[in-house]
Design an enzyme around this catalytic site. Sequence first.
Site, PDB file in Angstrom:
ATOM      1  N   ASN A 156       0.927  -1.362  -0.103  1.00  0.00           N
ATOM      2  CA  ASN A 156      -0.069  -0.025  -0.070  1.00  0.00           C
ATOM      3  C   ASN A 156       0.644   1.214   0.016  1.00  0.00           C
ATOM      4  OD1 ASN A 156       0.530  -0.839   2.599  1.00  0.00           O
ATOM      5  ND2 ASN A 156      -1.098   0.357   3.494  1.00  0.00           N
ATOM      6  N   GLU A 255       3.875  -5.071  12.256  1.00  0.00           N
ATOM      7  CA  GLU A 255       2.797  -4.019  12.218  1.00  0.00           C
ATOM      8  C   GLU A 255       1.541  -4.637  11.111  1.00  0.00           C
ATOM      9  OE1 GLU A 255       4.883  -0.588  10.751  1.00  0.00           O
ATOM     10  OE2 GLU A 255       6.029  -0.468  12.760  1.00  0.00           O
ATOM     11  N   CYS A 289      -3.408   1.494   6.314  1.00  0.00           N
ATOM     12  CA  CYS A 289      -3.481   0.804   7.743  1.00  0.00           C
ATOM     13  C   CYS A 289      -4.131   1.487   8.540  1.00  0.00           C
ATOM     14  CB  CYS A 289      -2.206  -0.054   8.074  1.00  0.00           C
ATOM     15  SG  CYS A 289      -1.072   0.999   8.274  1.00  0.00           S
ATOM     16  N   GLU A 468       8.050   0.636  16.939  1.00  0.00           N
ATOM     17  CA  GLU A 468       9.306   1.079  16.081  1.00  0.00           C
ATOM     18  C   GLU A 468       8.885   2.638  15.983  1.00  0.00           C
ATOM     19  OE1 GLU A 468      10.693  -0.897  12.832  1.00  0.00           O
ATOM     20  OE2 GLU A 468       9.721  -2.768  13.360  1.00  0.00           O
TER      21      GLU A 468
HETATM   22  P1  NAD Z   1      -0.123  -9.261   3.081  1.00  0.00           P
HETATM   23  O1  NAD Z   1      -0.089  -9.887   4.380  1.00  0.00           O
HETATM   24  O2  NAD Z   1      -0.939 -10.079   2.174  1.00  0.00           O
HETATM   25  O3  NAD Z   1       1.536  -9.442   2.470  1.00  0.00           O
HETATM   26  C1  NAD Z   1       2.636  -8.686   3.168  1.00  0.00           C
HETATM   27  C2  NAD Z   1       3.784  -9.377   2.799  1.00  0.00           C
HETATM   28  O4  NAD Z   1       3.924 -10.538   3.078  1.00  0.00           O
HETATM   29  C3  NAD Z   1       3.969  -9.523   1.138  1.00  0.00           C
HETATM   30  O5  NAD Z   1       5.263  -9.309   0.814  1.00  0.00           O
HETATM   31  C4  NAD Z   1       3.631 -11.046   1.017  1.00  0.00           C
HETATM   32  O6  NAD Z   1       4.142 -11.535  -0.359  1.00  0.00           O
HETATM   33  C5  NAD Z   1       4.175 -11.502   2.220  1.00  0.00           C
HETATM   34  N1  NAD Z   1       3.485 -12.969   2.623  1.00  0.00           N
HETATM   35  C6  NAD Z   1       2.524 -13.203   2.379  1.00  0.00           C
HETATM   36  N2  NAD Z   1       2.324 -14.601   3.190  1.00  0.00           N
HETATM   37  C7  NAD Z   1       3.690 -14.809   3.486  1.00  0.00           C
HETATM   38  C8  NAD Z   1       4.029 -15.736   4.401  1.00  0.00           C
HETATM   39  N3  NAD Z   1       3.422 -16.912   4.820  1.00  0.00           N
HETATM   40  N4  NAD Z   1       5.233 -15.737   4.683  1.00  0.00           N
HETATM   41  C9  NAD Z   1       6.122 -14.783   4.475  1.00  0.00           C
HETATM   42  N5  NAD Z   1       5.773 -13.773   3.749  1.00  0.00           N
HETATM   43  C10 NAD Z   1       4.730 -13.763   3.399  1.00  0.00           C
HETATM   44  O7  NAD Z   1      -0.320  -7.534   3.195  1.00  0.00           O
HETATM   45  P2  NAD Z   1      -0.877  -6.803   2.062  1.00  0.00           P
HETATM   46  O8  NAD Z   1      -1.945  -7.093   1.190  1.00  0.00           O
HETATM   47  O9  NAD Z   1       0.290  -6.788   1.259  1.00  0.00           O
HETATM   48  O10 NAD Z   1      -0.936  -5.592   2.707  1.00  0.00           O
HETATM   49  C11 NAD Z   1      -2.277  -5.210   3.191  1.00  0.00           C
HETATM   50  C12 NAD Z   1      -2.364  -5.157   4.914  1.00  0.00           C
HETATM   51  O11 NAD Z   1      -1.166  -4.777   5.420  1.00  0.00           O
HETATM   52  C13 NAD Z   1      -3.373  -4.873   5.588  1.00  0.00           C
HETATM   53  O12 NAD Z   1      -4.056  -5.743   6.371  1.00  0.00           O
HETATM   54  C14 NAD Z   1      -3.121  -3.536   6.230  1.00  0.00           C
HETATM   55  O13 NAD Z   1      -3.807  -3.186   7.394  1.00  0.00           O
HETATM   56  C15 NAD Z   1      -1.490  -4.122   6.696  1.00  0.00           C
HETATM   57  N6  NAD Z   1      -0.618  -2.942   6.852  1.00  0.00           N
HETATM   58  C16 NAD Z   1      -0.281  -2.605   8.231  1.00  0.00           C
HETATM   59  C17 NAD Z   1       0.528  -1.564   8.513  1.00  0.00           C
HETATM   60  C18 NAD Z   1       0.747  -1.214   9.843  1.00  0.00           C
HETATM   61  O14 NAD Z   1       1.725  -0.109   9.981  1.00  0.00           O
HETATM   62  N7  NAD Z   1      -0.001  -1.709  10.921  1.00  0.00           N
HETATM   63  C19 NAD Z   1       0.842  -0.698   7.332  1.00  0.00           C
HETATM   64  C20 NAD Z   1       0.498  -1.098   6.128  1.00  0.00           C
HETATM   65  C21 NAD Z   1      -0.315  -1.960   5.704  1.00  0.00           C
END
Ligand code: NAD
Length: 487
Positions: A156, A255, A289, A468
């Site tokens: 995002n 996060e 997020c 962090e």
């Molecule tokens: P996601 O969890 O689908 O993917 C994030 C990353 O994890 C990607 O690089 C993906 O390839 C990798 N990944 C997926 N499965 C994995 C596994 N089993 N092992 C290792 N790596 C794996 O998230 P997304 O769809 O890319 O992003 C959206 C999500 O991120 C939303 O839930 C949002 O709230 C969250 N987010 C949180 C914050 C925060 O600061 N708390 C910030 C931005 C986004």
Amino acid sequence: MSLRTLGHFIDNRFVGDGPRTFEKRSPVDGRVIARVAEAGVEEVDAAVRAARAALQGEWGRLDVGKRADLLNAVADGINRRFDDFLEAEVADTGKPVSLARHLDIPRGAANFKAFADTVKGVAMEAFQTATPDGQGALNYAIRAPKGVVAVICPWNLPLLLTTWKVAPALACGNAVVVKPSEETPSTATLLGEVMDSVGLPKGVYNVVHGFGPGSAGEYLTRHPGVNAITFTGETRTGTAIMKAAADGPRAVSFELGGKNAGIVFADCDMDAAVEGIARAAFANCGQVCLGTERVYVERPVFAAFVEALKRKAEGLRPGRPEDAQTGIGPLISREHRDKVLSYYRKAVEEGATIVTGGGVPDMPAELADGAWIAPTIWTGLPETSAVVREEIFGPCCHVRPFDAEDEVVRLANDTPYGLAATIWTRDLARAHRVAARMEAGIVWVNAWFLRDLRTPFGGSKASGIGREGGVHSLEFYTEQRNICIKL
Ligand code: NAD
């Protein structure tokens, strides 16, 4: 734009002309814009070994001042190539150029400056200790890097969130292996060029591309050479990564997702509240997020607030990123749009009143294959509905009236998540009182997304583990070692 080929960045070299590749499509029109190398076990292993070797080499001996200088040089390097980063980020995400120009790319550079400053000012704890011979001892603690840190990122805010992790990791003397989201491989790759051009020693910053399970993400989190894992993404993915991290075990910083509340009291500055909630709900096409998908409005101003928010939503014109009139870009992919649209349908099934939106906007033929979606506002849903309880990650919110402070605190906190909240009121005492009762990592009063990078950032409950930001990042990226000198 021509088709780009993106390789892994390992030991300061681009590699990845192997057989495994995947296509990256534009969210704007569905065209393939990049062919990206997919890392297997061998590439991930090579990246982790390069990082380990860097720690044992020149990088491991650099003093903190020199590391800070390099971080500042990286920030300058990003700014020098600002337009390249801008183009790459916009191509991957489809977000309006104006947004990436003001948020994503400047914050990418600012993260390096901020942590260069932080790390130079770190104090050291010391004790004079009594000993039986009366001579005493001096005890102090040094901070050592954790080692090889895996940085796993979402799509995002790609550059912003990647650098938010890479900058403190390097400031503290670690070496990193970054796994960008498969949806946004470009800016992390470009950052490799900057790292190399400013003289970052080989192997300190590595990038491997691919997916999660059965691909680069999983191989990285399971690699025994990784000492710590910092992850931003969905709560469900965090759970899977935590299981992988248990083997070792390795430290994690998470996060995760959110289902954040916005609370609007009747005494607020209404224009500011409408503007703030509109940004919180719709900015970046709702893919933030910290965004607000649940809005609670004090009953006397409920109808006026909903009407004003509707006007804001309807004023957001979808369009090409480079068009100055564009108010909202597409979602990241057609797959993600399917997910968001499933919630749009669920809202109808659950009995919502659709104030505006609810579907896919009409787009010109050349953009028809993009991941477009209409900003959407609902009212009238019970708090138990899936649309009110689950993170949707789209440009949408549910608005509900409330009558009393205790009631709205209970409603806002009634969620498994705890990332952020935003409160709108002119009553200072109430602002303090309600903010302190929010079960959330960050609470804004009369603001949204106002960040000071020195503050502790992270989520409560299912929204994260750890904090962090500023000196708080040191807790994750270093370990303290006690040295005791008998005098
Ligand atoms: P996601 O969890 O689908 O993917 C994030 C990353 O994890 C990607 O690089 C993906 O390839 C990798 N990944 C997926 N499965 C994995 C596994 N089993 N092992 C290792 N790596 C794996 O998230 P997304 O769809 O890319 O992003 C959206 C999500 O991120 C939303 O839930 C949002 O709230 C969250 N987010 C949180 C914050 C925060 O600061 N708390 C910030 C931005 C986004």
